[in-house]
Design a protein around this motif. Sequence first.
Motif, PDB file in Angstrom:
ATOM      1  N   UNK A  40      35.983  13.483  22.610  1.00 38.00           N
ATOM      2  CA  UNK A  40      36.704  12.542  23.452  1.00 38.00           C
ATOM      3  C   UNK A  40      35.740  11.958  24.476  1.00 38.00           C
ATOM      4  N   UNK A  41      36.038  10.799  25.029  1.00 37.47           N
ATOM      5  CA  UNK A  41      35.158  10.187  26.031  1.00 37.47           C
ATOM      6  C   UNK A  41      34.903  11.136  27.198  1.00 37.47           C
ATOM      7  N   UNK A  42      33.617  11.324  27.532  1.00 34.75           N
ATOM      8  CA  UNK A  42      33.266  12.171  28.655  1.00 34.75           C
ATOM      9  C   UNK A  42      33.346  13.665  28.393  1.00 34.75           C
ATOM     10  N   UNK A  43      33.653  14.017  27.140  1.00 29.40           N
ATOM     11  CA  UNK A  43      33.789  15.428  26.780  1.00 29.40           C
ATOM     12  C   UNK A  43      32.716  15.814  25.769  1.00 29.40           C
ATOM     13  N   UNK A  44      32.511  17.119  25.612  1.00 33.36           N
ATOM     14  CA  UNK A  44      31.601  17.605  24.595  1.00 33.36           C
ATOM     15  C   UNK A  44      32.251  17.629  23.223  1.00 33.36           C
ATOM     16  N   UNK A  45      31.452  17.851  22.214  1.00 37.33           N
ATOM     17  CA  UNK A  45      31.972  17.923  20.846  1.00 37.33           C
ATOM     18  C   UNK A  45      32.735  19.229  20.653  1.00 37.33           C
ATOM     19  N   UNK A  46      33.841  19.148  19.958  1.00 41.12           N
ATOM     20  CA  UNK A  46      34.710  20.311  19.740  1.00 41.12           C
ATOM     21  C   UNK A  46      34.966  20.492  18.245  1.00 41.12           C
ATOM     22  N   UNK A  47      34.838  21.704  17.760  1.00 39.21           N
ATOM     23  CA  UNK A  47      35.144  21.998  16.367  1.00 39.21           C
ATOM     24  C   UNK A  47      36.639  22.100  16.163  1.00 39.21           C
ATOM     25  N   UNK A  48      37.163  21.376  15.189  1.00 36.68           N
ATOM     26  CA  UNK A  48      38.605  21.319  14.948  1.00 36.68           C
ATOM     27  C   UNK A  48      39.011  22.249  13.811  1.00 36.68           C
ATOM     28  N   UNK A  49      38.298  22.169  12.701  1.00 37.14           N
ATOM     29  CA  UNK A  49      38.651  22.958  11.530  1.00 37.14           C
ATOM     30  C   UNK A  49      37.455  23.062  10.604  1.00 37.14           C
ATOM     31  N   UNK A  50      37.443  24.118   9.795  1.00 38.84           N
ATOM     32  CA  UNK A  50      36.314  24.361   8.894  1.00 38.84           C
ATOM     33  C   UNK A  50      36.845  25.012   7.625  1.00 38.84           C
ATOM     34  N   UNK A  55      35.914  28.692  -1.725  1.00 37.51           N
ATOM     35  CA  UNK A  55      36.759  29.874  -1.564  1.00 37.51           C
ATOM     36  C   UNK A  55      38.119  29.564  -0.975  1.00 37.51           C
ATOM     37  N   UNK A  56      38.263  28.404  -0.368  1.00 37.72           N
ATOM     38  CA  UNK A  56      39.533  28.061   0.249  1.00 37.72           C
ATOM     39  C   UNK A  56      39.719  28.627   1.643  1.00 37.72           C
ATOM     40  N   UNK A  57      38.729  29.378   2.151  1.00 36.63           N
ATOM     41  CA  UNK A  57      38.823  29.895   3.518  1.00 36.63           C
ATOM     42  C   UNK A  57      38.909  28.738   4.501  1.00 36.63           C
ATOM     43  N   UNK A  58      39.816  28.858   5.466  1.00 37.69           N
ATOM     44  CA  UNK A  58      39.944  27.821   6.487  1.00 37.69           C
ATOM     45  C   UNK A  58      40.055  28.446   7.869  1.00 37.69           C
ATOM     46  N   UNK A  59      39.617  27.718   8.858  1.00 39.23           N
ATOM     47  CA  UNK A  59      39.786  28.133  10.250  1.00 39.23           C
ATOM     48  C   UNK A  59      40.176  26.907  11.063  1.00 39.23           C
ATOM     49  N   UNK A  60      40.885  27.144  12.144  1.00 37.07           N
ATOM     50  CA  UNK A  60      41.363  26.056  12.997  1.00 37.07           C
ATOM     51  C   UNK A  60      41.172  26.410  14.471  1.00 37.07           C
ATOM     52  N   UNK A  98      28.794  19.954   8.041  1.00 40.61           N
ATOM     53  CA  UNK A  98      28.788  21.342   7.605  1.00 40.61           C
ATOM     54  C   UNK A  98      29.058  22.226   8.819  1.00 40.61           C
ATOM     55  N   UNK A  99      29.644  23.390   8.606  1.00 44.09           N
ATOM     56  CA  UNK A  99      30.162  24.140   9.756  1.00 44.09           C
ATOM     57  C   UNK A  99      30.040  25.646   9.576  1.00 44.09           C
ATOM     58  N   UNK A 100      30.120  26.315  10.711  1.00 41.85           N
ATOM     59  CA  UNK A 100      30.251  27.771  10.793  1.00 41.85           C
ATOM     60  C   UNK A 100      31.540  28.083  11.526  1.00 41.85           C
ATOM     61  N   UNK A 101      32.172  29.195  11.181  1.00 41.07           N
ATOM     62  CA  UNK A 101      33.334  29.682  11.930  1.00 41.07           C
ATOM     63  C   UNK A 101      33.006  31.077  12.429  1.00 41.07           C
ATOM     64  N   UNK A 102      33.298  31.337  13.691  1.00 40.35           N
ATOM     65  CA  UNK A 102      33.105  32.686  14.228  1.00 40.35           C
ATOM     66  C   UNK A 102      34.293  33.033  15.097  1.00 40.35           C
ATOM     67  N   UNK A 103      34.605  34.328  15.108  1.00 43.45           N
ATOM     68  CA  UNK A 103      35.756  34.792  15.877  1.00 43.45           C
ATOM     69  C   UNK A 103      35.360  34.930  17.336  1.00 43.45           C
ATOM     70  N   UNK A 104      36.219  34.428  18.198  1.00 44.50           N
ATOM     71  CA  UNK A 104      36.032  34.619  19.639  1.00 44.50           C
ATOM     72  C   UNK A 104      37.396  34.959  20.224  1.00 44.50           C
ATOM     73  N   UNK A 105      37.534  36.184  20.667  1.00 43.85           N
ATOM     74  CA  UNK A 105      38.845  36.629  21.146  1.00 43.85           C
ATOM     75  C   UNK A 105      39.831  36.643  19.996  1.00 43.85           C
ATOM     76  N   UNK A 106      40.931  35.920  20.158  1.00 45.46           N
ATOM     77  CA  UNK A 106      41.941  35.856  19.099  1.00 45.46           C
ATOM     78  C   UNK A 106      41.859  34.554  18.312  1.00 45.46           C
ATOM     79  N   UNK A 107      40.855  33.752  18.585  1.00 48.16           N
ATOM     80  CA  UNK A 107      40.758  32.458  17.920  1.00 48.16           C
ATOM     81  C   UNK A 107      39.416  32.251  17.250  1.00 48.16           C
ATOM     82  N   UNK A 108      39.229  31.059  16.719  1.00 47.68           N
ATOM     83  CA  UNK A 108      38.002  30.688  16.040  1.00 47.68           C
ATOM     84  C   UNK A 108      37.197  29.710  16.892  1.00 47.68           C
ATOM     85  N   UNK A 109      35.892  29.863  16.804  1.00 44.87           N
ATOM     86  CA  UNK A 109      34.973  28.870  17.344  1.00 44.87           C
ATOM     87  C   UNK A 109      34.270  28.242  16.154  1.00 44.87           C
ATOM     88  N   UNK A 110      34.358  26.921  16.070  1.00 44.70           N
ATOM     89  CA  UNK A 110      33.807  26.195  14.921  1.00 44.70           C
ATOM     90  C   UNK A 110      32.632  25.361  15.420  1.00 44.70           C
TER      91      UNK A 110
END
Length: 129
Positions: A40-50, A55-60, A98-110
């Motif tokens: 978004x304008x004035x914001x950093x890049x954010x991972x939405x989904x991967x 394999x069909x693995x998905x993260x959000x 291309x992306x990586x997904x990692x667990x942070x707390x109870x959510x994903x960081x993409x």
Amino acid sequence: QVQVVESGGGLVQAGESLRLSCTVSGLTLDNYAMGWFRQAPGEGREGVSCTRWNSGFTSYHDSVKGRFTISRDNAKNTLYLQMNSPKPEDTAMYYCATCFSSVQGTGWVITPRPDFRYWGQGTQVTVSS
């Protein structure tokens, strides 16, 4: 030569669905996870989904879980993002990479793979209230 082309964005009202597409040429996606990012304008890049291509693995990201769905068409080398119930805070330029997904707390960081250098022009999504 690798080419990444995002499309499908536009101006929609809150709650009005839209589907983004990302077509990749010159790169075999079978061995990569691909995902969507937004800025978004004035914001950093954010991972939405991967999603992993084979394999069909998905993260959000927590903010889109239950509203957005990532999918792909292997034959077309195309990635999709179905955006249901979009909100004004989803307004951003959307990119795929291309992306990586990692667990942070109870959510994903993409995050994008650090060696990905084929960023496309993106597709603008604007959600009005």
